[in-house]
Write a protein that holds these residues in place. Structure first.
Motif, PDB file in Angstrom:
ATOM      1  N   ALA A  12       0.823  -1.199   0.000  1.00  0.00           N
ATOM      2  CA  ALA A  12       0.000   0.000   0.000  1.00  0.00           C
ATOM      3  C   ALA A  12       0.858   1.251   0.000  1.00  0.00           C
ATOM      4  O   ALA A  12       0.543   2.237  -0.666  1.00  0.00           O
ATOM      5  N   ALA A  13       1.976   1.211   0.715  1.00  0.00           N
ATOM      6  CA  ALA A  13       2.831   2.384   0.818  1.00  0.00           C
ATOM      7  C   ALA A  13       3.488   2.720  -0.506  1.00  0.00           C
ATOM      8  O   ALA A  13       3.740   3.881  -0.802  1.00  0.00           O
ATOM      9  N   ALA A  14       3.772   1.723  -1.324  1.00  0.00           N
ATOM     10  CA  ALA A  14       4.538   1.971  -2.536  1.00  0.00           C
ATOM     11  C   ALA A  14       3.686   2.063  -3.784  1.00  0.00           C
ATOM     12  O   ALA A  14       4.168   2.465  -4.839  1.00  0.00           O
ATOM     13  N   LEU A  15       2.413   1.653  -3.713  1.00  0.00           N
ATOM     14  CA  LEU A  15       1.556   1.680  -4.888  1.00  0.00           C
ATOM     15  C   LEU A  15       0.894   3.039  -5.013  1.00  0.00           C
ATOM     16  O   LEU A  15       0.604   3.691  -4.041  1.00  0.00           O
ATOM     17  N   LEU A  16       0.449   3.527  -6.114  1.00  0.00           N
ATOM     18  CA  LEU A  16      -0.403   4.702  -6.317  1.00  0.00           C
ATOM     19  C   LEU A  16      -1.621   4.838  -5.403  1.00  0.00           C
ATOM     20  O   LEU A  16      -2.250   4.599  -5.202  1.00  0.00           O
ATOM     21  N   ASP A 156      -6.294   8.229   3.151  1.00  0.00           N
ATOM     22  CA  ASP A 156      -7.182   7.432   2.308  1.00  0.00           C
ATOM     23  C   ASP A 156      -6.554   6.113   1.884  1.00  0.00           C
ATOM     24  O   ASP A 156      -7.144   5.368   1.097  1.00  0.00           O
ATOM     25  N   ALA A 157      -5.341   5.797   2.374  1.00  0.00           N
ATOM     26  CA  ALA A 157      -4.612   4.633   1.880  1.00  0.00           C
ATOM     27  C   ALA A 157      -5.383   3.336   2.099  1.00  0.00           C
ATOM     28  O   ALA A 157      -5.497   2.505   1.192  1.00  0.00           O
ATOM     29  N   ALA A 158      -5.908   3.134   3.305  1.00  0.00           N
ATOM     30  CA  ALA A 158      -6.588   1.872   3.600  1.00  0.00           C
ATOM     31  C   ALA A 158      -7.809   1.681   2.708  1.00  0.00           C
ATOM     32  O   ALA A 158      -8.042   0.595   2.163  1.00  0.00           O
ATOM     33  N   ASP A 159      -8.593   2.740   2.510  1.00  0.00           N
ATOM     34  CA  ASP A 159      -9.790   2.635   1.683  1.00  0.00           C
ATOM     35  C   ASP A 159      -9.447   2.407   0.222  1.00  0.00           C
ATOM     36  O   ASP A 159     -10.179   1.727  -0.496  1.00  0.00           O
ATOM     37  N   PRO A 163     -11.978  -3.051  -3.241  1.00  0.00           N
ATOM     38  CA  PRO A 163     -12.694  -2.914  -4.517  1.00  0.00           C
ATOM     39  C   PRO A 163     -13.529  -1.639  -4.595  1.00  0.00           C
ATOM     40  O   PRO A 163     -13.506  -0.933  -5.606  1.00  0.00           O
ATOM     41  N   ASP A 164     -14.274  -1.320  -3.534  1.00  0.00           N
ATOM     42  CA  ASP A 164     -15.107  -0.117  -3.559  1.00  0.00           C
ATOM     43  C   ASP A 164     -14.249   1.148  -3.580  1.00  0.00           C
ATOM     44  O   ASP A 164     -14.567   2.115  -4.282  1.00  0.00           O
ATOM     45  N   GLY A 165     -13.177   1.144  -2.795  1.00  0.00           N
ATOM     46  CA  GLY A 165     -12.292   2.298  -2.790  1.00  0.00           C
ATOM     47  C   GLY A 165     -11.657   2.523  -4.155  1.00  0.00           C
ATOM     48  O   GLY A 165     -11.524   3.668  -4.605  1.00  0.00           O
ATOM     49  N   TYR A 166     -11.270   1.434  -4.807  1.00  0.00           N
ATOM     50  CA  TYR A 166     -10.723   1.554  -6.164  1.00  0.00           C
ATOM     51  C   TYR A 166     -11.747   2.191  -7.110  1.00  0.00           C
ATOM     52  O   TYR A 166     -11.418   3.110  -7.867  1.00  0.00           O
ATOM     53  N   ALA A 258      -6.396  -5.983 -16.572  1.00  0.00           N
ATOM     54  CA  ALA A 258      -5.532  -5.983 -15.392  1.00  0.00           C
ATOM     55  C   ALA A 258      -6.376  -6.355 -14.176  1.00  0.00           C
ATOM     56  O   ALA A 258      -7.355  -5.669 -13.864  1.00  0.00           O
ATOM     57  N   TYR A 259      -5.994  -7.422 -13.483  1.00  0.00           N
ATOM     58  CA  TYR A 259      -6.771  -7.913 -12.345  1.00  0.00           C
ATOM     59  C   TYR A 259      -6.013  -7.720 -11.038  1.00  0.00           C
ATOM     60  O   TYR A 259      -4.823  -8.022 -10.941  1.00  0.00           O
ATOM     61  N   THR A 260      -6.745  -7.235 -10.028  1.00  0.00           N
ATOM     62  CA  THR A 260      -6.186  -7.105  -8.687  1.00  0.00           C
ATOM     63  C   THR A 260      -7.023  -7.910  -7.706  1.00  0.00           C
ATOM     64  O   THR A 260      -8.254  -7.774  -7.668  1.00  0.00           O
ATOM     65  N   TRP A 261      -6.343  -8.757  -6.939  1.00  0.00           N
ATOM     66  CA  TRP A 261      -6.963  -9.424  -5.803  1.00  0.00           C
ATOM     67  C   TRP A 261      -6.675  -8.548  -4.589  1.00  0.00           C
ATOM     68  O   TRP A 261      -5.558  -8.535  -4.072  1.00  0.00           O
ATOM     69  N   PHE A 262      -7.668  -7.781  -4.152  1.00  0.00           N
ATOM     70  CA  PHE A 262      -7.471  -6.921  -2.993  1.00  0.00           C
ATOM     71  C   PHE A 262      -7.415  -7.769  -1.724  1.00  0.00           C
ATOM     72  O   PHE A 262      -7.890  -8.910  -1.696  1.00  0.00           O
ATOM     73  N   PRO A 263      -6.811  -7.242  -0.660  1.00  0.00           N
ATOM     74  CA  PRO A 263      -6.658  -8.029   0.574  1.00  0.00           C
ATOM     75  C   PRO A 263      -7.989  -8.579   1.079  1.00  0.00           C
ATOM     76  O   PRO A 263      -8.984  -7.862   1.179  1.00  0.00           O
TER      77      PRO A 263
END
Length: 399
Positions: A12-16, A156-159, A163-166, A258-263
């Motif tokens: 989370a710290a290093a991603l956009l 806002d990092a955690a949100d 999926p909803d935050g994205y 592009a697929y992301t599996w969120f935590p």
């Protein structure tokens, strides 16, 4: 934009997570070489076997280029393969472009690595113990400034990593000044020693360093960072499928989903639409264009000898977990590889749903680039994917 650190918090710290004149395009003829082609295909298949949805890779040298792909363009289109020359966000591989721009300005005498942030952006880095008078351009490019990553301290990092935050944020962009303001809301991790402006060895990956570097490039040139990228690198090298998207969240076709599996999520989210990033991680490219850039850089076609040597002056990057022995230079990293002469140079980048892994030999004779259209945040399966792509690059450059 991602560094190769493990764990959800780090994710989370290093991603956009100057040129000596016009540069000729470094495009080699496309040749299908049976031996290298089979080896590259085997390694691409190994990346897919970790659970990725699609993988694309290219190896290029003066002899030609070899390509391989595996998987589908999307889960809803399993019979359609990942397209050749698919566009993708290269994430933090953008930092190598930005560092090259800064070093070109150094070569032209318009900027110095020992210049402080304060000289070019007076008062911009102050507050909560942060001090731009103590941070040099070299500190920014080498990740030794001690500045917090603006993503790590963003409220806002955690949100954002849900999926909803994205979905709420995929069309939003944040100005670099606001990113810097977020980073300065916390005390720095350290302050470089003002008596040793070129001697700082404490290292910590922070996207904020390149946000500030981009602002300095704009101050020095009077032009937007994106314009300098185009005029100094993209156009001279003939990178026809490389660009900076600005505020657009769209990718040009052809591309793959592009697929992301969120935590904590068992199902992937389509994160193909995404905006954000600038000098720290916004470039869109292809495996071919990216390889052309890396070869041109290491062979000396983009930087003068003194600036290329400065780029290769490294410090230990202790928390770069996916590969041991990594050292970080100015916008590019080095690691030892068994069977190679002099190791390889690389960076790596991650955007939502995309992992870019690449490498180039020290003389620029050979480059390997790859794009994997899957990201599993905080999942051990991501470690396996990362190791497989690192192995792909290492084998491609030591064969």
């Amino acid at each position: 934009m991602i560094s190769r650190r493990t764990g959800l918090a780090a994710t989370a710290a290093a991603l956009l997570t100057g040129a000596s004149g016009p540069v000729a395009a470094a495009t080699a003829p496309h040749r299908r070489l049976p031996g290298p082609r089979n080896r590259l295909q085997s390694d691409v298949d190994a990346v897919l076997a970790t659970g990725a949805t699609g993988v694309l890779a290219e190896v290029q040298s003066a002899r030609g280029r070899t390509t391989a792909r595996a998987g589908a363009a999307g889960l809803r289109t399993p019979d359609r393969p990942v397209p050749w020359d698919a566009s993708y966000r290269i994430g933090s591989d953008t930092k190598t472009f930005t560092a090259t721009l800064a070093l070109q300005l150094v070569g032209e005498g318009r900027l110095a690595l020992t210049d402080t942030v304060e000289r070019w952006l007076p008062g911009a880095v102050r507050g909560n113990g942060n001090d731009g008078r103590r941070i040099t351009v070299a500190d920014l490019l080498r990740q030794t400034s001690g500045l917090n990553d603006h993503l790590a301290v963003s409220p806002d990092a955690a949100d954002a990593f849900t999926p909803d935050g994205y979905r709420r944020s995929r069309f939003r962009t944040t100005a670099p000044e606001d990113q810097l303001r977020a980073a300065l809301s916390k005390p720095p991790l350290w302050l470089p020693d003002p008596g040793r402006p070129a001697g700082e060895r404490r290292w910590g990956y922070s996207n904020t360093n390149y946000v500030v570097a981009g602002l300095i490039i704009e101050e020095v040139t009077g032009n937007p960072w994106a314009q300098e990228i185009h005029d100094r690198i993209i156009e001279p090298l003939g990178l026809r499928h490389t660009f900076t998207p600005g505020t657009s969240p769209y990718l040009p076709h052809p591309t793959a989903t592009a697929y992301t599996w969120f935590p904590g999520c068992a199902e992937p989210t389509d994160t193909t639409l995404a905006s954000g990033g600038g000098a720290d991680g916004s470039v869109v490219s292809t495996t071919h264009d990216h390889g052309v850039f890396l070869r041109a850089l290491m062979s000396g076609r983009l930087l003068r000898p003194a600036q290329l040597a400065a780029m290769k002056e490294t410090v230990v990057a202790e928390d770069w977990s996916a590969a041991p022995g990594v050292r970080y230079g100015l916008g590019i990293a080095w690691r030892p590889v068994a069977g190679s002469r002099g190791g390889i140079w690389f960076h790596g980048g991650t955007h939502l749903g995309i992992v870019s892994e690449s490498g180039v030999t020290p003389d620029g004779a050979r480059a390997a680039t790859s794009a994997t259209f899957s990201l599993r945040m905080g999942d051990p399966a991501q470690d396996a994917q990362d190791l497989a792509t690192l192995r792909l690059v290492d084998r491609a450059l030591t064969a």
